[in-house]
Design an enzyme around this catalytic site. Structure first.
Site, PDB file in Angstrom:
ATOM      1  CD  GLU A 160     -66.316   7.883 -44.074  1.00  6.47           C
ATOM      2  OE1 GLU A 160     -65.217   7.857 -43.995  1.00  6.47           O
ATOM      3  OE2 GLU A 160     -67.464   8.319 -42.835  1.00  6.47           O
ATOM      4  N   GLY A 207     -67.640   6.384 -40.297  1.00 10.32           N
ATOM      5  CA  GLY A 207     -68.685   7.311 -39.169  1.00 10.32           C
ATOM      6  C   GLY A 207     -68.127   6.869 -37.624  1.00 10.32           C
ATOM      7  CB  ALA A 266     -72.222   4.275 -41.982  1.00  7.94           C
TER       8      ALA A 266
HETATM    9  C1  LIG Z   1     -71.111   8.071 -45.276  1.00  7.78           C
HETATM   10  C2  LIG Z   1     -70.559   6.955 -44.717  1.00  7.78           C
HETATM   11  C3  LIG Z   1     -70.085   6.605 -43.467  1.00  7.78           C
HETATM   12  C4  LIG Z   1     -70.530   7.427 -42.565  1.00  7.78           C
HETATM   13  C5  LIG Z   1     -69.384   5.361 -43.277  1.00  7.78           C
HETATM   14  O1  LIG Z   1     -69.124   5.317 -42.087  1.00  7.78           O
HETATM   15  S1  LIG Z   1     -69.091   4.495 -44.574  1.00  7.78           S
HETATM   16  C6  LIG Z   1     -68.303   2.919 -43.505  1.00  7.78           C
HETATM   17  C7  LIG Z   1     -66.895   3.157 -42.917  1.00  7.78           C
HETATM   18  N1  LIG Z   1     -66.413   2.138 -42.925  1.00  7.78           N
HETATM   19  C8  LIG Z   1     -65.468   1.253 -43.174  1.00  7.78           C
HETATM   20  O2  LIG Z   1     -64.828   1.526 -44.305  1.00  7.78           O
HETATM   21  C9  LIG Z   1     -64.935   0.037 -42.486  1.00  7.78           C
HETATM   22  C10 LIG Z   1     -65.283  -0.967 -43.233  1.00  7.78           C
HETATM   23  N2  LIG Z   1     -64.784  -2.204 -42.633  1.00  7.78           N
HETATM   24  C11 LIG Z   1     -63.496  -2.768 -42.690  1.00  7.78           C
HETATM   25  O3  LIG Z   1     -62.609  -2.140 -43.025  1.00  7.78           O
HETATM   26  C12 LIG Z   1     -63.329  -4.026 -41.750  1.00  7.78           C
HETATM   27  O4  LIG Z   1     -64.484  -4.800 -41.768  1.00  7.78           O
HETATM   28  C13 LIG Z   1     -62.770  -3.860 -40.258  1.00  7.78           C
HETATM   29  C14 LIG Z   1     -61.332  -3.155 -40.363  1.00  7.78           C
HETATM   30  C15 LIG Z   1     -63.743  -2.962 -39.551  1.00  7.78           C
HETATM   31  C16 LIG Z   1     -62.662  -5.200 -39.630  1.00  7.78           C
HETATM   32  O5  LIG Z   1     -62.040  -6.071 -40.394  1.00  7.78           O
HETATM   33  P1  LIG Z   1     -61.851  -7.515 -40.236  1.00  7.78           P
HETATM   34  O6  LIG Z   1     -61.829  -7.869 -38.692  1.00  7.78           O
HETATM   35  O7  LIG Z   1     -60.705  -8.095 -41.012  1.00  7.78           O
HETATM   36  O8  LIG Z   1     -63.223  -8.190 -40.409  1.00  7.78           O
HETATM   37  P2  LIG Z   1     -64.233  -8.450 -41.881  1.00  7.78           P
HETATM   38  O9  LIG Z   1     -63.570  -7.227 -42.811  1.00  7.78           O
HETATM   39  O10 LIG Z   1     -64.023  -9.656 -42.693  1.00  7.78           O
HETATM   40  O11 LIG Z   1     -65.560  -7.824 -41.430  1.00  7.78           O
HETATM   41  C17 LIG Z   1     -66.329  -8.568 -40.615  1.00  7.78           C
HETATM   42  C18 LIG Z   1     -67.821  -8.531 -41.220  1.00  7.78           C
HETATM   43  O12 LIG Z   1     -68.367  -7.485 -40.817  1.00  7.78           O
HETATM   44  C19 LIG Z   1     -68.962  -6.713 -41.943  1.00  7.78           C
HETATM   45  N3  LIG Z   1     -68.417  -5.297 -41.843  1.00  7.78           N
HETATM   46  C20 LIG Z   1     -67.611  -4.643 -41.714  1.00  7.78           C
HETATM   47  N4  LIG Z   1     -67.465  -3.367 -41.682  1.00  7.78           N
HETATM   48  C21 LIG Z   1     -68.718  -3.012 -41.735  1.00  7.78           C
HETATM   49  C22 LIG Z   1     -69.706  -2.048 -41.927  1.00  7.78           C
HETATM   50  N5  LIG Z   1     -69.334  -0.821 -41.761  1.00  7.78           N
HETATM   51  N6  LIG Z   1     -70.893  -2.025 -42.223  1.00  7.78           N
HETATM   52  C23 LIG Z   1     -71.611  -3.300 -42.453  1.00  7.78           C
HETATM   53  N7  LIG Z   1     -70.871  -4.608 -42.142  1.00  7.78           N
HETATM   54  C24 LIG Z   1     -69.647  -4.417 -41.918  1.00  7.78           C
HETATM   55  C25 LIG Z   1     -68.051  -7.344 -43.054  1.00  7.78           C
HETATM   56  O13 LIG Z   1     -68.777  -7.210 -44.355  1.00  7.78           O
HETATM   57  C26 LIG Z   1     -67.947  -8.846 -42.462  1.00  7.78           C
HETATM   58  O14 LIG Z   1     -68.937  -9.290 -42.845  1.00  7.78           O
HETATM   59  P3  LIG Z   1     -69.296 -10.649 -43.930  1.00  7.78           P
HETATM   60  O15 LIG Z   1     -69.000  -9.498 -45.210  1.00  7.78           O
HETATM   61  O16 LIG Z   1     -68.102 -11.658 -43.996  1.00  7.78           O
HETATM   62  O17 LIG Z   1     -70.505 -11.125 -43.958  1.00  7.78           O
END
Ligand SMILES: C/C=C(\C)C(=O)SCCNC(=O)CCNC(=O)[C@H](O)C(C)(C)COP(=O)(O)OP(=O)(O)OC[C@H]1O[C@@H](n2cnc3c(N)ncnc32)[C@H](O)[C@@H]1OP(=O)(O)O
Length: 718
Positions: A123, A100, A61
């Site tokens: 999550e 998600g 998400a």
């Molecule tokens: C109910 C809830 C539900 C259904 C959910 O899904 S909650 C979300 C679950 N997802 C996660 O926990 C994944 C979170 N993201 C990560 O663990 C990592 O970002 C990654 C492994 C997906 C990629 O890692 P990496 O390549 O090192 O890059 P960054 O971590 O630096 O991320 C790059 C930028 O993307 C933004 N980001 C990452 N995931 C999300 C997201 N799910 N939603 C919005 N934005 C996301 C992250 O913040 C980085 O941006 P900046 O903060 O640097 O601007």
């Protein structure tokens, strides 16, 4: 968005396209709805392949949307719609399928992963639970015990483990996309009923209660007070005992409770602030965007004590060849042995056949550093020794070599003054054990150049650490804030509390260990040495100094007395606690009577100290120092302070960090309490509220992300 295309073989390919991680934003969800409907309605389409653009399936998400009003179609009915499709839907998992993203894949009928992919229901790390059906479908797919572990820890699962557990149907080293397309053709036309996880029953052990109880015990040990993992256990229990529809209802109820909790907010704040710390800036206008780091092809570590060994292992693990330097053959030999066995253990843990032994060389000869790009000095905290080394390094190393000093609080500027190129001197404060701990404080002296900061921050990233740029002052950010916190803990003992009472309150708050247990673990001699260096105890103390006062301020000699009587903590079997069995802290009756004698010697009236007072005095004095740090420009933002505390000092993630916590508690309350405690203890200047706190309260306590603008009006040391 999601792109739709038809390819030969009657296949519809839907590609999630939302860089950088294809998060399921409102637009993406709308597009998935639309494209899946289009594919299911299209008579020519026999199977659907769902993938993510740029080699990433989906990062879950869109976390940024959690703080806004919900727009667009929700995830649950969207995933249900996919599962209900009569045409097979095959998920192509490349890169990541987290949160998600994995729940979306679980709604598909088949999952094909690339061997480098990772999946997880992450999550819980955001203070939530997998509320898009993840808590109900995963246990049905892989059984309750394995699902419980994945859901409550949020850990990343490799493709290899995922196929072993049955989360994915196939793993391939070649193109997962091609594999999925070919596979989709073979299952087109088959009935999909048996592939719908919502119709399955979760395989459940007979002793479900003890399994769930065990999980709760582990959760309490790992993250005491955190709501999300406990809710995850409840949701998995529902999967094990209720029909799918009722389980989903329970999942939604638990999610509603978590979603509005302060803990979810705190953990999502941590997610973004940790990433924001990499985007450093200095008031001179230098920043991560406009300053290029120097390449580090070879590094050196000077000193193979506890810190040096860990740093050498970290560098080697990151693939950087290291030269390790010691002053004596005996120490060099011992250091080599320890480093090699640490690397071997690391390799075994990672399942690698060979350790990176070849990438570290050991020497007594400083001249071997002539081609090194970066040197990390990690000798004892002794200013004279450090200056001597930096003077030598100036004549030995290349003129452009970056010279780092690993210190937990010494003056970087003074160390740099011994180098011929002070602009290339930067502090790198690693945390013990250096090959494990994530935090790296990158300390800028007044003369440190932007390129030195950029190179040290780039190094942090390569070492898979969280680098935070801080200014130069005694203790920098982390240790400086610890001082008033530990001092309050001593004063509380003086006034009537027991170590175990103080620790219990702090552990209930969420710290893995209370402050007295921490001191026993690291050794009471550590703090004693630094107090001696500061002239607070030991031979530098002027004769006739009052026992409980230094420079007109309250001082507690309690830790000095304990240390000087040989009670150094775990390593001597006694400190603030007694350790009869290794590492098991038990309250010591001796200490209790010692404290009573101490109080009567100094005429202190012992009283019962309440839990609120313990928590407030310890935490608010630490927070107050954080405000002073902001005011002096030692940290660029409250977010940076919070990252330091969460990643380096065991501050519970679900509390966001000290500055975030202060805001959650309410800045007026923090101010009010500090004023109260300062009135009661006027000889403790740390309790006097900082002017930054007063200013924020006067401005109506704006949210943390707005503080930076106010802080920038003050001077900065960065
Ligand atoms: C109910 C809830 C539900 C259904 C959910 O899904 S909650 C979300 C679950 N997802 C996660 O926990 C994944 C979170 N993201 C990560 O663990 C990592 O970002 C990654 C492994 C997906 C990629 O890692 P990496 O390549 O090192 O890059 P960054 O971590 O630096 O991320 C790059 C930028 O993307 C933004 N980001 C990452 N995931 C999300 C997201 N799910 N939603 C919005 N934005 C996301 C992250 O913040 C980085 O941006 P900046 O903060 O640097 O601007």
């Amino acid at each position: 968005m999601a792109l739709y295309r038809r390819i030969p073989g009657a296949i519809a390919v839907i590609t999630l396209t939302n860089p950088p991680v294809n998060a399921l934003s409102c637009t993406v969800r709308e597009a998935i709805y639309e494209t899946v409907k289009r594919a299911t309605a299209d008579q020519e389409v026999k199977a659907i392949v769902l993938c993510g653009a740029n080699g990433k399936f989906c990062g879950g998400a869109d976390i940024k949307e959690f703080s806004r009003e919900m727009r667009g179609p929700p995830l649950v009915p969207m995933i249900d719609m996919i599962e209900e499709s009569e045409k097979p839907v095959v998920a192509v998992i490349e890169g990541v399928a987290f949160g998600g993203g994995l729940e979306l894949a679980l709604g598909c009928h088949y999952r094909i992963a690339h061997s480098g992919a990772q999946v997880g229901l992450t999550e819980v790390t955001l203070g939530l639970l997998p509320a898009a059906g993840g808590t109900q479908r995963l246990p049905r797919l892989i059984g309750v015990p394995a699902a419980l572990d994945i859901i409550t820890t949020g850990r990343h699962v490799s493709a290899q483990e995922a196929v072993r557990l049955g989360i994915v149907d196939k793993v391939t080293d070649s193109s997962a996309m091609e594999e999925a397309i070919e596979f989709a053709k073979t299952v087109a036309g088959e009935p999909m009923g048996p592939r719908r996880l919502s119709l399955w029953t979760a395989a459940c052990p007979e002793d479900l209660d003890s399994l769930l109880e065990g999980a709760l015990v582990r959760i309490r040990q790992r993250s005491r007070g955190a709501l999300a993992p406990v809710a995850c256990v409840q949701a998995v229990r529902a999967a094990a005992s209720l029909p799918f529809a009722q389980g989903m209802k329970k999942e939604q109820e638990l999610m509603a409770y978590l979603f509005t909790s302060g803990q979810a907010r705190a953990m999502q704040y941590c997610f973004f602030t940790q990433r924001a710390a990499a985007r450093w800036t200095t008031p001179s206008g230098a920043s991560w965007e406009n300053t290029k780091a120097r390449p580090v092809r070879q590094a050196a570590v000077i000193g193979l004590g506890t810190m040096g060994k860990g740093i050498a292992v970290s560098l080697s693990r990151a693939g950087i060849p290291v030269i390790a330097v010691e002053t004596e053959q005996k120490r060099l030999k011992a250091g080599r042995k320890a480093v090699n066995s640490m690397l071997t253990r690391e390799s075994q843990k990672r399942g690698l056949a060979e350790a990176h032994l070849g990438s570290i060389s050991f020497t007594l000869d400083l001249r071997k550093l002539r081609d090194t790009d970066l040197v990390i000095e990690a000798v004892f905290e002794d200013m004279a020794l450090k200056k001597q080394i930096f003077s030598k390094l100036s004549s030995v190393c290349r003129p452009d070599a970056l010279l780092c000093t690993n210190t937990s609080g010494l003056n970087i500027d003074e160390i740099a003054s011994a180098a011929s190129r002070p602009e290339l001197v930067v502090g790198t404060h690693f945390f013990a054990p250096a090959h494990v701990m994530k935090l790296l404080e990158v300390v800028c002296g007044p003369r440190t150049s932007p390129v030195a900061v950029a190179t040290a921050m780039q190094l942090a990233k390569r070492l898979e650490k969280i680098g935070v740029v801080v200014g130069n002052c005694s203790g920098f950010v982390g240790n400086r804030m610890m001082r008033p916190y530990t001092e309050q803990a001593y004063y509380l003992l003086e006034e009537g509390a027991r170590p175990e009472e103080v620790d219990l309150v702090l552990e209930e708050f969420g710290f893995a260990m209370g402050i007295f247990r921490v001191m026993d673990l690291s050794g009471l001699d550590v703090g004693w040495r630094s107090r001696k260096e500061l002239g607070l105890t030991g031979p530098k103390l002027p004769p006739g100094t009052e026992a409980r006062s230094r420079g007109g301020k309250r001082y507690s000699p309690l830790p000095d007395i304990l240390c000087e009587s040989g009670r150094l903590g775990q390593k001597t079997g006694r400190g603030w606690y007694l350790y009869e069995k290794e590492r098991v802290a038990t309250p010591d009756p001796w200490l209790q009577s010692f404290l009573e004698d101490y109080r009567s010697r100094f005429g202190i009236q012992s009283r019962r100290v309440g839990q609120d007072e313990i928590l407030e005095r310890c935490l608010y004095s630490l927070i107050n120092e954080g405000f002073r740090i902001l005011q002096e420009g030692i940290a660029a933002s409250p977010e940076d302070i919070d990252v330091i505390y969460v990643s380096g000092y065991g501050w519970p993630r679900h509390r966001g960090g000290p500055m975030f916590y202060a805001w959650m508690v309410g800045l007026p309350k923090v101010l009010d309490k500090l004023e109260h405690y300062h009135r009661t203890h006027p000889d403790i200047p740390n309790l006097a509220p900082s002017s930054m706190l007063r200013k924020l309260v006067a401005r109506g306590s704006p949210p943390v992300h707005q503080w930076r603008a106010l802080i920038q009006q003050h001077s900065s040391q960065l």
